[in-house]
Design an enzyme around this catalytic site. Structure first.
Site, PDB file in Angstrom:
ATOM      1  N   GLU A   1      -4.786  10.731   7.378  1.00 52.32           N
ATOM      2  CA  GLU A   1      -3.597  10.022   7.283  1.00 52.32           C
ATOM      3  C   GLU A   1      -2.732  10.645   6.363  1.00 52.32           C
ATOM      4  OE1 GLU A   1      -5.069   5.470   7.803  1.00 52.32           O
ATOM      5  OE2 GLU A   1      -5.708   6.107   5.963  1.00 52.32           O
TER       6      GLU A   1
ATOM      7  N   ASN B   1       0.601  -1.409   0.089  1.00 55.10           N
ATOM      8  CA  ASN B   1      -0.026   0.039  -0.061  1.00 55.10           C
ATOM      9  C   ASN B   1       1.108   1.257   0.064  1.00 55.10           C
ATOM     10  OD1 ASN B   1      -0.426  -1.296   2.930  1.00 55.10           O
ATOM     11  ND2 ASN B   1      -1.040   0.771   3.236  1.00 55.10           N
ATOM     12  N   ASP B   2       0.799   2.346   0.872  1.00 52.94           N
ATOM     13  CA  ASP B   2       1.145   3.621   0.779  1.00 52.94           C
ATOM     14  C   ASP B   2       2.719   3.737   0.348  1.00 52.94           C
ATOM     15  OD1 ASP B   2      -1.007   3.512   2.339  1.00 52.94           O
ATOM     16  OD2 ASP B   2      -0.161   4.618   3.929  1.00 52.94           O
TER      17      ASP B   2
ATOM     18  N   ARG C   1      -0.090   8.796  13.672  1.00 52.58           N
ATOM     19  CA  ARG C   1       0.758   8.164  12.678  1.00 52.58           C
ATOM     20  C   ARG C   1       1.131   8.896  11.502  1.00 52.58           C
ATOM     21  NH1 ARG C   1      -4.124   5.417  12.398  1.00 52.58           N
ATOM     22  NH2 ARG C   1      -5.361   5.533  10.422  1.00 52.58           N
TER      23      ARG C   1
HETATM   24  C1  FRU Z   1      -2.802   4.633   5.039  1.00 51.88           C
HETATM   25  C2  FRU Z   1      -2.566   3.853   6.163  1.00 51.88           C
HETATM   26  C3  FRU Z   1      -1.474   4.688   7.327  1.00 51.88           C
HETATM   27  C4  FRU Z   1      -1.001   3.612   7.785  1.00 51.88           C
HETATM   28  C5  FRU Z   1      -0.667   2.709   6.830  1.00 51.88           C
HETATM   29  C6  FRU Z   1      -0.637   1.087   7.259  1.00 51.88           C
HETATM   30  O1  FRU Z   1      -3.034   3.854   3.977  1.00 51.88           O
HETATM   31  O2  FRU Z   1      -3.623   3.530   6.958  1.00 51.88           O
HETATM   32  O3  FRU Z   1      -2.364   5.486   8.020  1.00 51.88           O
HETATM   33  O4  FRU Z   1       0.251   3.916   8.428  1.00 51.88           O
HETATM   34  O5  FRU Z   1      -1.433   2.866   5.826  1.00 51.88           O
HETATM   35  O6  FRU Z   1      -0.332   0.111   6.353  1.00 51.88           O
END
Ligand code: FRU
Length: 502
Positions: free
Chosen positions: A224, A41-42, A172
């Site tokens: 986020e 993901n991110d 976070r």
């Molecule tokens: C965003 C998120 C962040 C977190 C990460 C966890 O997509 O939820 O806030 O750090 O992904 O994988």
């Protein structure tokens, strides 16, 4: 047995190679970064150092769904050819490695390197699942790690965490930058429905300076992955605060909003409360910019959405990143907006481009016969005279189709993935989504970047952007322009894009 073993081994290797060739997913992007296998993901820790762009990412090497988070790693010298590297950070007793950033500590403020050989320092959230299960509310804390070999390997700091949670469940995604006006590091942190700013002299000791966001902007979901960047706007410094939210995007699920205003080292003051989106499509999330690129702001997001990211019909790999985009400011009336455009480095992948200077499209114009061998990835640039309605249609022989267009009456761009093939994994996936036209220009300059299973629309030179993914059951190899009324299309340039080198 001794004789058979080498034979057996080469047979197995051969079989493995053939299998990987035969079963290579035709929907795997060719010009977008995807991990070789498993869940991503991110984007994280994006930093440019010694001629290399580093892209770390939320990664679960154990399966193609979200799980214990690591930082995967990829590098590139040109922002388009990416090479996957060994995993950079593994979970430990403080928890999973969640999203965060990385900086070049040029003055060695952390003491992890020297001024001659500055360390790279990564700042990230550690998510402690035991604490979460025990409802402690303090299970997300910020830690750091450093690299003294240009990002190849990382050592976690022995006194982690460096910023302890005061009791906020969502605490976070630290994005750190050198704040020259204050001669200090500045961290922007997402805390549920706002961001908090923390300063530090050495990346180890952090002091809260202020916060921003309660009651301002979009709040359909948790905040986020923030990013605070500055631009030179005709000699005046203007700040942009990027904040992802999930859910609550303009087209459902996750999306990324931004604010334009001032930052004084303590808080951010937006010029007004207008909600603006970096990308109106559903598939650009958690995007932030590279650090250490001077005045150039290069942005990249996760090309998916939490509403269905774990359900999309790919199995070996799950999720790609968007094309890296250059961010700039532009004035429209009294408003300042951020524009996004694919980085010029995309030209590295461009094959022989074909130009059609003037074209009148009425009903449909089939581009395919004009093109030598339509590939699965290409860029299309063109200008729509007098901002008339038009659409680009990508399709296959099964009549699975994607429409990207503009509706003059509604003054809206749209992407319709209602009939793109495999879409029943989530009920809202297959529909049309739209975005407002912001520009007041007479003509619409458009750039479209298409890959095997994604399209990125940069309308009006990147003022309105939409990114969407789709999963045809056979590749889209027909490209048409359509319009109910005659529309003049000028300066159309079709550029095939070669797959990135792996
Ligand atoms: C965003 C998120 C962040 C977190 C990460 C966890 O997509 O939820 O806030 O750090 O992904 O994988």
């Amino acid at each position: 047995m001794k004789k058979i073993m080498p034979l057996l081994c080469s047979f197995l290797l051969c079989a493995q190679f053939l299998l990987s060739q035969t079963f290579e997913d035709p929907n795997r992007p060719l010009i977008h970064f995807t991990p070789k296998e498993h869940w991503m993901n991110d984007p994280n820790g994006m930093v440019f150092y010694n001629g290399v762009y580093h892209l770390f990412f939320q990664y679960y090497p154990g399966a193609s769904v979200w799980g214990p988070m690591h930082w995967g790693h990829a590098t590139s010298k040109d922002l388009v050819n990416w090479e996957e590297q060994p995993i950079a950070l593994y979970p430990d007793k403080l928890g999973y490695i969640f999203s965060g950033s990385a900086v070049v500590d040029k003055n060695n403020t952390s003491g992890f390197g020297s001024t001659k050989k500055p360390p790279l320092v990564a700042i990230f959230t550690q998510h402690d699942t035991a604490g979460e299960r025990a409802h402690t509310k303090t299970f997300q804390n910020q830690s750091i790690a450093y690299s003294t070999n240009g990002g190849k390997t990382w050592v976690k700091y022995k006194n982690n965490p460096v910023l302890k949670n005061p009791g906020d469940e969502d605490f976070r995604d630290p994005k750190v930058m050198w704040y020259a006006d204050g001669n200090e590091w500045m961290m922007t942190l997402a805390v549920k429905d706002h961001v908090e700013f923390y300063s530090s002299p050495n990346l180890k000791d952090w002091t809260k300076q202020g916060e921003f966001g309660k009651g301002i902007g979009a709040h359909g979901g948790v905040w986020e992955c923030p990013d605070l960047i500055s631009f030179d706007d005709n000699g005046k410094k203007v700040w942009v605060l990027i904040v992802s939210i999930n859910p609550g995007g303009p087209n459902g699920g996750s999306a990324t909003q931004y604010f334009v205003g001032n930052f004084d080292g303590k808080t951010f003051t937006p010029f007004n409360d207008k909600i603006k989106w970096i990308d109106y499509g559903p598939d650009d999330y958690a995007g932030v910019t590279w650090s250490n690129t001077d005045d150039r702001k290069i942005f990249l997001g996760w090309m998916s959405n939490w509403a269905y990211g774990q359900l999309v019909p790919t199995s070996a790999w799950r999720s790609a990143m968007t094309i890296p985009r250059n961010l700039n400011l532009v004035h429209v009336g009294d408003e300042i907006y951020v524009t996004s455009k694919p980085v010029v480095e995309l030209n590295v992948l461009t094959g022989k481009a074909q130009a059609i200077p003037n074209l009148i499209v009425y009903k449909k114009y089939d581009l395919t016969p004009d093109l030598v061998n339509a590939p699965r990835s290409f860029k299309l640039d063109f200008t729509v005279k007098d901002a008339k309605s038009f659409a680009v249609k990508l399709s296959n022989e099964k009549n699975e189709r994607l429409l990207v267009g503009y509706n003059e009456a509604k003054k809206e761009f749209y992407i319709n993935r209602g009939a793109t093939g495999n879409a029943d994994f989530q009920q809202d996936f297959a529909k049309e989504r739209s975005a407002p036209r912001i520009s007041t220009a007479e003509n619409i300059h458009t750039t479209l970047v298409a890959d095997a299973s994604s399209v990125e629309l940069f309308a009006d030179d990147g003022l309105t952007v939409m990114t969407e993914i789709f999963f045809p059951t056979s590749p889209f190899d027909l490209i048409q322009l359509t319009s109910d009324e005659p529309v003049t299309i000028n300066n159309l340039i079709y550029s095939p894009l070669k797959p990135m080198k792996k």
